[in-house]
Design a protein around this motif. Structure first.
Motif, PDB file in Angstrom:
ATOM      1  N   MET A   1       0.879  -1.190   0.000  1.00  0.00           N
ATOM      2  CA  MET A   1       0.000   0.000   0.000  1.00  0.00           C
ATOM      3  C   MET A   1       0.908   1.230   0.000  1.00  0.00           C
ATOM      4  SD  MET A   1      -2.646  -1.164   3.017  1.00  0.00           S
ATOM      5  CE  MET A   1      -1.493  -1.115   4.382  1.00  0.00           C
ATOM      6  N   ASP A   2       1.088   1.838  -1.164  1.00  0.00           N
ATOM      7  CA  ASP A   2       2.071   2.931  -1.239  1.00  0.00           C
ATOM      8  C   ASP A   2       1.451   4.195  -1.841  1.00  0.00           C
ATOM      9  OD1 ASP A   2       4.542   4.065  -0.832  1.00  0.00           O
ATOM     10  OD2 ASP A   2       5.397   3.332  -2.710  1.00  0.00           O
TER      11      ASP A   2
ATOM     12  N   TYR B   1       1.050  -4.740   3.400  1.00  0.00           N
ATOM     13  CA  TYR B   1       2.295  -4.180   3.923  1.00  0.00           C
ATOM     14  C   TYR B   1       1.942  -2.816   4.515  1.00  0.00           C
ATOM     15  CZ  TYR B   1       7.498  -4.052   3.671  1.00  0.00           C
ATOM     16  OH  TYR B   1       8.847  -4.067   3.940  1.00  0.00           O
TER      17      TYR B   1
ATOM     18  N   ASN C   1      10.684   1.659   7.741  1.00  0.00           N
ATOM     19  CA  ASN C   1       9.811   2.809   8.032  1.00  0.00           C
ATOM     20  C   ASN C   1      10.048   3.380   9.444  1.00  0.00           C
ATOM     21  OD1 ASN C   1       6.981   1.479   6.133  1.00  0.00           O
ATOM     22  ND2 ASN C   1       8.542   2.928   5.470  1.00  0.00           N
TER      23      ASN C   1
ATOM     24  N   ARG D   1      11.638   6.873   9.605  1.00  0.00           N
ATOM     25  CA  ARG D   1      10.939   8.103   9.186  1.00  0.00           C
ATOM     26  C   ARG D   1      10.878   9.086  10.362  1.00  0.00           C
ATOM     27  NH1 ARG D   1       6.047   6.746   5.012  1.00  0.00           N
ATOM     28  NH2 ARG D   1       7.314   5.492   3.589  1.00  0.00           N
TER      29      ARG D   1
ATOM     30  N   ARG E   1       8.893  -1.654  -7.394  1.00  0.00           N
ATOM     31  CA  ARG E   1       9.863  -2.395  -6.582  1.00  0.00           C
ATOM     32  C   ARG E   1       9.145  -3.143  -5.462  1.00  0.00           C
ATOM     33  NH1 ARG E   1      11.545   3.032  -5.916  1.00  0.00           N
ATOM     34  NH2 ARG E   1      10.513   4.019  -4.135  1.00  0.00           N
TER      35      ARG E   1
ATOM     36  N   SER F   1      10.557  -3.535  -2.185  1.00  0.00           N
ATOM     37  CA  SER F   1      10.812  -2.900  -0.886  1.00  0.00           C
ATOM     38  C   SER F   1      10.814  -3.889   0.290  1.00  0.00           C
ATOM     39  CB  SER F   1       9.791  -1.768  -0.635  1.00  0.00           C
ATOM     40  OG  SER F   1       9.871  -0.796  -1.652  1.00  0.00           O
TER      41      SER F   1
HETATM   42  C1  IPE Z   1       6.881   0.086   1.380  1.00  0.00           C
HETATM   43  O1  IPE Z   1       6.668   1.421   1.073  1.00  0.00           O
HETATM   44  C2  IPE Z   1       6.415  -0.210   2.765  1.00  0.00           C
HETATM   45  C3  IPE Z   1       4.973  -0.100   2.970  1.00  0.00           C
HETATM   46  C4  IPE Z   1       4.081   0.056   2.036  1.00  0.00           C
HETATM   47  C5  IPE Z   1       4.547  -0.223   4.330  1.00  0.00           C
HETATM   48  P1  IPE Z   1       7.832   2.500   1.233  1.00  0.00           P
HETATM   49  O2  IPE Z   1       7.268   3.794   0.797  1.00  0.00           O
HETATM   50  O3  IPE Z   1       8.419   2.432   2.572  1.00  0.00           O
HETATM   51  O4  IPE Z   1       8.905   1.935   0.180  1.00  0.00           O
HETATM   52  P2  IPE Z   1      10.073   2.684  -0.606  1.00  0.00           P
HETATM   53  O5  IPE Z   1      10.854   3.440   0.400  1.00  0.00           O
HETATM   54  O6  IPE Z   1       9.423   3.589  -1.589  1.00  0.00           O
HETATM   55  O7  IPE Z   1      10.834   1.589  -1.272  1.00  0.00           O
END
Ligand code: IPE
Ligand code: IPE
Ligand code: MG
Length: 260
Positions: free
Chosen positions: A32-33, A75, A81, A84, A207, A209
């Motif tokens: 979930m991005d 995810y 994370n 952050r 990707r 991740s």
């Molecule tokens: C991957 O997303 C993790 C989750 C969705 C929880 P990120 O935003 O952390 O991944 P990157 O940094 O773009 O690879």
């Protein structure tokens, strides 16, 4: 009904009708991005994006339930994370607790079992207790299992698996020559779950991740530019339709997979 809403729902229904119920993935995994970018584009704080992502979780879960998917793994927070900015991490933990508490009744009413994978010991105490309570309260539900990957990364998981195997070998409980793929799979946090046949990632990033590296060995990957807070049932249906159009060869040649 409002004509726009009606056509939106018609579209959703039409997509659902195109899905072959006999070839629905048993397990769908989702990265979930895009929450932060979604919020920033509207001049809002990143946290607003996370809050709006809760609706998308609900939509994905309902869509999976409607078509008979048995496992949905999301995810939600990676090992990385944690690095952050603290206010964002705190807000995410807070949102997690509020969401789990707020959704519990709905989960039980719909036969949803809650599960987590990841280093949940690293979560704040209030998160851990809320999650453990919700997991216990939904343990008997058997329509669909929703697994939240929290403080999860595939490499973390593999290190744990290697330690477990080494420990057992050292104690004489496991013969190194007898180690099989099943020995490994049984010591991952997804033990007992089928591998995901379909992996979805939103936000246009292509990707993995550090997500489920072992388990997605033969998963079909589906990427969409849609940001997670905009993800709706129809996107999940689209992903499944696309999945059903693919030929999964597992190293064989086409004629072996579909004889005749
Ligand atoms: C991957 O997303 C993790 C989750 C969705 C929880 P990120 O935003 O952390 O991944 P990157 O940094 O773009 O690879
Ligand atoms: C995914 O959205 C949620 C988490 C990783 C917790 P992001 O927060 O990664 O949003 P973007 O990718 O920065 O837009
Ligand atoms: Mg991101």
């Amino acid at each position: 009904m409002h004509p726009v809403l009606e056509s939106h729902e018609d579209n959703q229904e039409a997509l659902k009708q195109r899905i072959d119920p006999k070839r629905v993935p048993r397990h769908i995994a989702v990265i979930m991005d895009g929450n932060g970018r979604w919020a920033e584009r509207q001049g809002e704080h990143r946290v607003v994006g996370h809050a709006n992502g809760v609706r998308s979780v609900r939509e994905a879960l309902v869509a999976c339930r409607e078509i008979g998917v048995g496992y949905l793994t999301l995810y939600a927070f990676s090992t990385e994370n944690w690095n952050r900015p603290k206010p964002e991490v705190d807000a995410l933990m807070d949102l997690l607790v509020k969401t789990v508490v707020g959704e519990l009744e709905e989960l039980n009413a719909n036969g949803v079992r809650l599960n987590t994978i990841g280093d949940t010991a690293a979560l704040p105490e209030s998160c851990r207790t809320t999650l453990l309570d919700a997991i216990a309260a939904t343990a008997k539900n058997d329509r669909i299992t929703i697994t939240l990957a929290l403080s999860y990364s595939a490499r973390w998981e593999m290190v744990g698996m290697a330690r477990a195997i080494a420990r057992e070998a050292k104690e004489g409980l496991l013969d190194p020559e007898a180690i099989t793929e099943a020995t490994v799979a049984d010591r991952l946090s997804t033990a007992g779950m089928p591998d995901p046949e379909l992996l979805i990632r939103t936000s246009g990033e292509h990707r993995i991740s550090n997500f489920l590296l072992w388990q997605i060995a033969y998963a079909e990957l589906w990427f969409t530019p849609v940001m997670w807070p905009d993800f709706r049932k129809e996107h999940l249906f689209q992903a499944v339709i696309d999945y059903q159009c693919r030929e999964r060869r597992f190293g064989l040649i086409s004629e072996q997979v579909t004889p005749g």
